[in-house]
Motif scaffolding. Sequence first.
Motif, PDB file in Angstrom:
ATOM      1  N   ARG A  47      -6.541 -67.419  25.884  1.00 55.80           N
ATOM      2  CA  ARG A  47      -7.611 -68.362  26.206  1.00 55.80           C
ATOM      3  C   ARG A  47      -8.898 -67.678  26.687  1.00 55.80           C
ATOM      4  N   LEU A  48      -8.923 -66.370  26.632  1.00 58.49           N
ATOM      5  CA  LEU A  48     -10.087 -65.622  27.105  1.00 58.49           C
ATOM      6  C   LEU A  48     -10.836 -64.988  25.944  1.00 58.49           C
ATOM      7  N   ASP A  49     -12.154 -64.872  26.107  1.00 63.17           N
ATOM      8  CA  ASP A  49     -12.926 -64.115  25.125  1.00 63.17           C
ATOM      9  C   ASP A  49     -12.719 -62.620  25.415  1.00 63.17           C
ATOM     10  N   ILE A  50     -13.169 -61.788  24.506  1.00 59.31           N
ATOM     11  CA  ILE A  50     -12.899 -60.356  24.624  1.00 59.31           C
ATOM     12  C   ILE A  50     -13.462 -59.771  25.914  1.00 59.31           C
ATOM     13  N   GLU A  51     -14.644 -60.174  26.310  1.00 61.92           N
ATOM     14  CA  GLU A  51     -15.224 -59.664  27.556  1.00 61.92           C
ATOM     15  C   GLU A  51     -14.354 -60.039  28.756  1.00 61.92           C
ATOM     16  N   ALA A  54     -11.148 -57.972  28.810  1.00 65.21           N
ATOM     17  CA  ALA A  54     -11.398 -56.633  29.350  1.00 65.21           C
ATOM     18  C   ALA A  54     -11.562 -56.683  30.868  1.00 65.21           C
ATOM     19  N   ARG A  55     -12.321 -57.636  31.365  1.00 63.84           N
ATOM     20  CA  ARG A  55     -12.533 -57.758  32.813  1.00 63.84           C
ATOM     21  C   ARG A  55     -11.198 -57.979  33.522  1.00 63.84           C
ATOM     22  N   PHE A  68      -0.096 -57.254  29.982  1.00 63.99           N
ATOM     23  CA  PHE A  68      -1.190 -58.148  29.594  1.00 63.99           C
ATOM     24  C   PHE A  68      -1.669 -57.841  28.174  1.00 63.99           C
ATOM     25  N   TYR A  69      -1.794 -56.557  27.829  1.00 62.10           N
ATOM     26  CA  TYR A  69      -2.297 -56.172  26.514  1.00 62.10           C
ATOM     27  C   TYR A  69      -1.211 -56.068  25.444  1.00 62.10           C
ATOM     28  N   GLN A  70       0.061 -56.132  25.814  1.00 58.46           N
ATOM     29  CA  GLN A  70       1.168 -56.003  24.873  1.00 58.46           C
ATOM     30  C   GLN A  70       1.023 -56.986  23.713  1.00 58.46           C
ATOM     31  N   ASP A  71       1.129 -56.472  22.487  1.00 60.45           N
ATOM     32  CA  ASP A  71       1.110 -57.283  21.261  1.00 60.45           C
ATOM     33  C   ASP A  71      -0.189 -58.071  21.053  1.00 60.45           C
ATOM     34  N   TRP A  72      -1.271 -57.666  21.669  1.00 58.83           N
ATOM     35  CA  TRP A  72      -2.527 -58.389  21.546  1.00 58.83           C
ATOM     36  C   TRP A  72      -3.150 -58.186  20.173  1.00 58.83           C
ATOM     37  N   VAL A  73      -3.549 -59.274  19.569  1.00 52.00           N
ATOM     38  CA  VAL A  73      -4.331 -59.253  18.342  1.00 52.00           C
ATOM     39  C   VAL A  73      -5.597 -60.045  18.651  1.00 52.00           C
ATOM     40  N   PRO A  74      -6.758 -59.381  18.683  1.00 47.40           N
ATOM     41  CA  PRO A  74      -7.992 -60.093  19.028  1.00 47.40           C
ATOM     42  C   PRO A  74      -8.247 -61.284  18.099  1.00 47.40           C
ATOM     43  N   LYS A 126     -13.157 -64.328  38.374  1.00 50.00           N
ATOM     44  CA  LYS A 126     -14.316 -64.556  37.501  1.00 50.00           C
ATOM     45  C   LYS A 126     -13.929 -64.685  36.027  1.00 50.00           C
ATOM     46  N   ALA A 127     -12.820 -64.072  35.639  1.00 50.53           N
ATOM     47  CA  ALA A 127     -12.415 -64.077  34.232  1.00 50.53           C
ATOM     48  C   ALA A 127     -11.620 -65.311  33.842  1.00 50.53           C
ATOM     49  N   LEU A 128     -11.153 -66.082  34.812  1.00 50.14           N
ATOM     50  CA  LEU A 128     -10.279 -67.214  34.528  1.00 50.14           C
ATOM     51  C   LEU A 128     -11.031 -68.389  33.896  1.00 50.14           C
ATOM     52  N   PRO A 129     -10.363 -69.113  32.998  1.00 45.39           N
ATOM     53  CA  PRO A 129     -10.937 -70.387  32.540  1.00 45.39           C
ATOM     54  C   PRO A 129     -11.084 -71.318  33.751  1.00 45.39           C
ATOM     55  N   ASP A 130     -12.047 -72.213  33.689  1.00 45.63           N
ATOM     56  CA  ASP A 130     -12.336 -73.095  34.827  1.00 45.63           C
ATOM     57  C   ASP A 130     -11.101 -73.831  35.345  1.00 45.63           C
TER      58      ASP A 130
END
Length: 139
Positions: A47-51, A54-55, A68-74, A126-130
């Motif tokens: 549910r997060l954008d790339i920025e 990363a944050r 968190f990054y395991q098996d991530w496909v942007p 700051k990185a969380l969805p509202d």
Amino acid sequence: MTNPRDVKYANESIARWQAALKERAMLETNNITFACLRGFLHELRARLDIESIARFGNHLPAVQRGVFYQDWVPGEPLATPDLAGFEAALAQRLLPHIHMPDGITRDVLWLIRSESEPFDAAELRKALPDVLAVVWDGV
């Protein structure tokens, strides 16, 4: 040669996180606890954008960052219109092996907030969805 702090304390950190989440959420095993943490992190990441990915990832401890990054496909982030939608998706992610414990979203956000250094916690927030930021603020 000395090991960087993240490497030296990686096992201690994930063990501490698992113990705290297991106790707070009253989970039966470490396997269930880890699956809930991983499921939450992957559902959040979707549910997060790339920025924001990363944050968020940059402020997690080493092992948790790897999970968190395991098996991530942007890709394009999924919408997070409400908590119920997030939790329904998380429940689907955990099935068929684990039935999502009540309150696990709140418990994982509490865990991340309470186990993070104050600076990191502020950046993670700051990185969380509202929708999830509101839950974070309430834990």
